[in-house]
Design a protein around this motif. Structure first.
Motif, PDB file in Angstrom:
ATOM      1  N   ARG A  42       0.853  -1.187   0.000  1.00  0.00           N
ATOM      2  CA  ARG A  42       0.000   0.000   0.000  1.00  0.00           C
ATOM      3  C   ARG A  42       0.890   1.239   0.000  1.00  0.00           C
ATOM      4  N   VAL A  43       0.540   2.216  -0.826  1.00  0.00           N
ATOM      5  CA  VAL A  43       1.325   3.438  -0.954  1.00  0.00           C
ATOM      6  C   VAL A  43       1.155   4.276   0.310  1.00  0.00           C
ATOM      7  N   ILE A  44       2.274   4.527   0.984  1.00  0.00           N
ATOM      8  CA  ILE A  44       2.256   5.314   2.216  1.00  0.00           C
ATOM      9  C   ILE A  44       2.497   6.796   1.922  1.00  0.00           C
ATOM     10  N   THR A  45       3.448   7.079   1.040  1.00  0.00           N
ATOM     11  CA  THR A  45       3.746   8.468   0.694  1.00  0.00           C
ATOM     12  C   THR A  45       4.441   8.511  -0.655  1.00  0.00           C
ATOM     13  N   VAL A  46       4.434   9.706  -1.264  1.00  0.00           N
ATOM     14  CA  VAL A  46       5.057   9.949  -2.561  1.00  0.00           C
ATOM     15  C   VAL A  46       5.833  11.251  -2.452  1.00  0.00           C
ATOM     16  N   TRP A  47       7.062  11.301  -3.042  1.00  0.00           N
ATOM     17  CA  TRP A  47       7.831  12.541  -3.005  1.00  0.00           C
ATOM     18  C   TRP A  47       8.750  12.640  -4.214  1.00  0.00           C
ATOM     19  N   GLN A  48       9.178  13.851  -4.506  1.00  0.00           N
ATOM     20  CA  GLN A  48      10.081  14.150  -5.618  1.00  0.00           C
ATOM     21  C   GLN A  48       9.558  13.636  -6.956  1.00  0.00           C
TER      22      GLN A  48
ATOM     23  N   VAL B 182       8.310   6.516  -4.242  1.00  0.00           N
ATOM     24  CA  VAL B 182       7.095   5.989  -3.612  1.00  0.00           C
ATOM     25  C   VAL B 182       7.524   5.083  -2.466  1.00  0.00           C
ATOM     26  N   LEU B 183       6.851   5.207  -1.334  1.00  0.00           N
ATOM     27  CA  LEU B 183       7.109   4.301  -0.214  1.00  0.00           C
ATOM     28  C   LEU B 183       5.894   3.409  -0.037  1.00  0.00           C
ATOM     29  N   LEU B 184       6.137   2.087  -0.087  1.00  0.00           N
ATOM     30  CA  LEU B 184       5.088   1.096   0.117  1.00  0.00           C
ATOM     31  C   LEU B 184       5.233   0.466   1.488  1.00  0.00           C
ATOM     32  N   ARG B 185       4.118  -0.035   1.991  1.00  0.00           N
ATOM     33  CA  ARG B 185       4.164  -0.888   3.172  1.00  0.00           C
ATOM     34  C   ARG B 185       3.524  -2.215   2.792  1.00  0.00           C
ATOM     35  N   THR B 186       4.305  -3.296   2.948  1.00  0.00           N
ATOM     36  CA  THR B 186       3.842  -4.612   2.521  1.00  0.00           C
ATOM     37  C   THR B 186       2.925  -5.223   3.568  1.00  0.00           C
ATOM     38  N   SER B 187       2.402  -6.411   3.247  1.00  0.00           N
ATOM     39  CA  SER B 187       1.538  -7.123   4.190  1.00  0.00           C
ATOM     40  C   SER B 187       2.307  -7.548   5.429  1.00  0.00           C
ATOM     41  N   ARG B 188       3.649  -7.609   5.327  1.00  0.00           N
ATOM     42  CA  ARG B 188       4.485  -7.938   6.478  1.00  0.00           C
ATOM     43  C   ARG B 188       4.896  -6.701   7.257  1.00  0.00           C
ATOM     44  N   ASN B 189       4.285  -5.545   6.922  1.00  0.00           N
ATOM     45  CA  ASN B 189       4.564  -4.271   7.587  1.00  0.00           C
ATOM     46  C   ASN B 189       5.985  -3.776   7.308  1.00  0.00           C
ATOM     47  N   GLU B 190       6.534  -4.158   6.163  1.00  0.00           N
ATOM     48  CA  GLU B 190       7.890  -3.777   5.784  1.00  0.00           C
ATOM     49  C   GLU B 190       7.851  -2.595   4.823  1.00  0.00           C
TER      50      GLU B 190
ATOM     51  N   ALA C 102       3.706   7.465 -14.184  1.00  0.00           N
ATOM     52  CA  ALA C 102       3.013   8.393 -13.295  1.00  0.00           C
ATOM     53  C   ALA C 102       2.974   7.800 -11.891  1.00  0.00           C
ATOM     54  N   VAL C 103       2.997   8.672 -10.882  1.00  0.00           N
ATOM     55  CA  VAL C 103       3.018   8.188  -9.506  1.00  0.00           C
ATOM     56  C   VAL C 103       1.624   7.712  -9.105  1.00  0.00           C
ATOM     57  N   PRO C 104       1.529   6.651  -8.292  1.00  0.00           N
ATOM     58  CA  PRO C 104       0.224   6.172  -7.824  1.00  0.00           C
ATOM     59  C   PRO C 104      -0.328   7.066  -6.716  1.00  0.00           C
TER      60      PRO C 104
ATOM     61  N   ASP D  32       1.221  -3.292  -7.326  1.00  0.00           N
ATOM     62  CA  ASP D  32       2.333  -4.217  -7.545  1.00  0.00           C
ATOM     63  C   ASP D  32       3.417  -3.431  -8.266  1.00  0.00           C
ATOM     64  N   ALA D  33       4.650  -3.525  -7.805  1.00  0.00           N
ATOM     65  CA  ALA D  33       5.767  -2.810  -8.418  1.00  0.00           C
ATOM     66  C   ALA D  33       6.885  -3.786  -8.714  1.00  0.00           C
TER      67      ALA D  33
END
Length: 470
Positions: free
Chosen positions: A261-267, A271-279, A289-291, A298-299
């Protein structure tokens, strides 16, 4: 001392310096690799042209071979030096001197050459990357194979392309002149398995002297594609197989994928994702284009690593199908002192902080700096609009965003990795709030008032003195 003997002594001293002319390729190569390489003469009576790397115009780098060994020299076709092709046998002379730029390594420059005869096309030796990287095949014509992981135009010389070739956990840097080819002809090789013919050169003729051995290729024609890159990059393995590997091992691997899940986007591309394992996993997009923040994607990209998380570079993405719970945890207050005790547990989590604006960003790449508890904190506000960033220096603000730790990229940190800084990626919607405007009594205004009062007092004193003299 007799003045008539002085010119003779000077000539004798010069003769002592240049009397020993180098007469074979192996001795010339050994001399070039010395840290205190002298500036002297060389003369090779018979040498075969193994490889030619065109540089610009009539200039090129020739790799020569004689019975003693091999060496690379600088060659310019002119009246004294004929145009040559691989396989030609030459008699040549020249001198060693410091390169013009940078001037702290020695090159061998041919000043005169004659063509003895045309010979057969030299055949490369099949080799692996480790042999080239280890130096056992320096200045030898070799053919290596692997997959192309990266391709970029040189940031020190726009006439060259740099590529990275990976195989068996090794990474080899390739340097190729662009010639009349567009950079896209090389970028399309990324992800493909290729064979490439060239020369392992221990001398990198650029400012990147400590990058290691460079594999010089003559051009795009030196590459042959064995297996094109996959038509569906999302068939790649997941990043779960990368855990507990070193950064050097990860940097030689091919495409990997991740869902999160996309947590934040910059520059505009990070993109910063957080996986199902909280990683937390950072994605650096190639040109997509940014999500949207909060979406599941999926990336897939080429993995790298810092101290804290996997980074997928040259990445692309698609809408995800995995059910990943939303990030509903409220942001936590940032630790009172982050410069002395970085909060590892807060890396990649949502935080809030309050402080005084000390510096405003001049571009999207610049950071807003906030003074808080006697220390400075960087805020990345690239996701905010110009109106949202229109804040006066000295304002007290409250920021909300994602906390990221940044490792120290300097070479001194390689032996003992350490944290360089922490940055808050400010939310695009309600990430920045002005709590209080800047105080009217700033240091600058106070000094201005004091200066005005001093000038007024001096003016009145001067006026009184003039009145008494009348």
């Amino acid at each position: 001392m007799n003045r008539r003997l002085l010119p003779v002594l000077i000539l004798l001293s010069c003769g002592a310096t240049f009397a020993d002319t180098i007469t074979n390729a192996a001795a010339l190569g050994n001399c070039l690799m010395r840290a205190d390489a002298p500036c002297g003469e060389f003369s090779l009576p018979e040498a075969v042209v193994l490889h030619i790397v065109p540089i610009s115009g009539d200039s090129s780098i020739l790799t020569l071979e004689d019975p003693s060994g091999t060496v690379s020299v600088s060659y310019t076709a002119d009246r004294s030096c004929p145009r040559v092709r691989t396989g030609d046998v030459l008699r040549l002379t020249g001198h060693m001197s410091l390169a013009a730029e940078p001037s702290y390594y020695t090159i061998a420059k041919v000043t005169s050459a004659s063509l003895l005869r045309h010979g057969p096309e030299p055949q490369p030796v099949e080799a692996n990357l480790q042999s080239v990287i280890g130096g056992s095949l320096d200045w030898r014509l070799v053919r290596v194979s692997g997959f192309v992981r990266e391709a970029m135009r040189s940031d020190t010389n726009a006439d060259w392309m740099h590529l990275s070739l990976c195989a068996d956990g090794q990474l080899l840097h390739l340097a190729v002149p662009l010639g009349k080819r567009p950079p896209e002809d090389f970028e399309e090789l990324v992800g493909a398995t290729v064979t490439v013919t060239g020369i392992g050169n221990p001398q990198d003729h650029s400012n990147k002297l400590y990058q290691g051995r460079i594999f010089h290729c003559s051009g795009r024609e030196a590459f042959r594609v064995i297996r094109p890159r996959s038509g569906n990059p999302f068939d790649a393995p997941t990043i779960a197989s990368l855990h507990y590997r070193t950064p050097n091992e990860i940097a030689t691997l091919g495409l990997h994928r991740v869902s999160g899940r996309v947590i934040t986007v910059w520059q505009k591309k990070h993109v910063l994702l957080r996986t199902s394992r909280n990683e937390p996993v950072e994605i650096v997009l190639a040109d997509a284009a940014v999500p949207q923040v909060g979406s599941v994607i999926d990336a897939v990209g080429y993995p790298e690593s810092n101290l804290f998380n996997i980074i997928l570079t040259r990445a692309c993405w698609r809408s995800g199908e995995n059910a990943i719970p939303p990030d509903d945890d409220p942001p936590t207050e940032l630790d009172a002192k982050i410069s002395t005790r970085h909060r590892i547990s807060q890396h990649g989590t949502r935080v809030t902080l309050e402080g005084i604006v000390a510096h405003l960003p001049e571009s999207d790449r610049d950071a807003m700096i906030v003074e808080r508890n006697g220390e400075l904190v960087d805020l990345d506000v690239s996701a905010l609009t110009a109106e949202q960033r229109a804040i006066e220096i000295g304002s007290r603000i409250r920021a909300k965003g994602v906390y990221l730790l940044e490792p120290d990229p300097r070479s001194s940190a390689l032996s003992l990795p350490r944290i360089r800084n922490a940055t808050i990626i400010v939310d695009a919607t309600d990430g920045l709030t002005v709590v209080a405007p800047p105080k009217w009594w700033t240091t600058g205004r106070l000094l201005s008032v004091i200066a005005t009062l001093v000038c007024t007092v001096l003016t009145l004193a001067l006026w009184v003195i003039l009145l008494r003299r009348l």
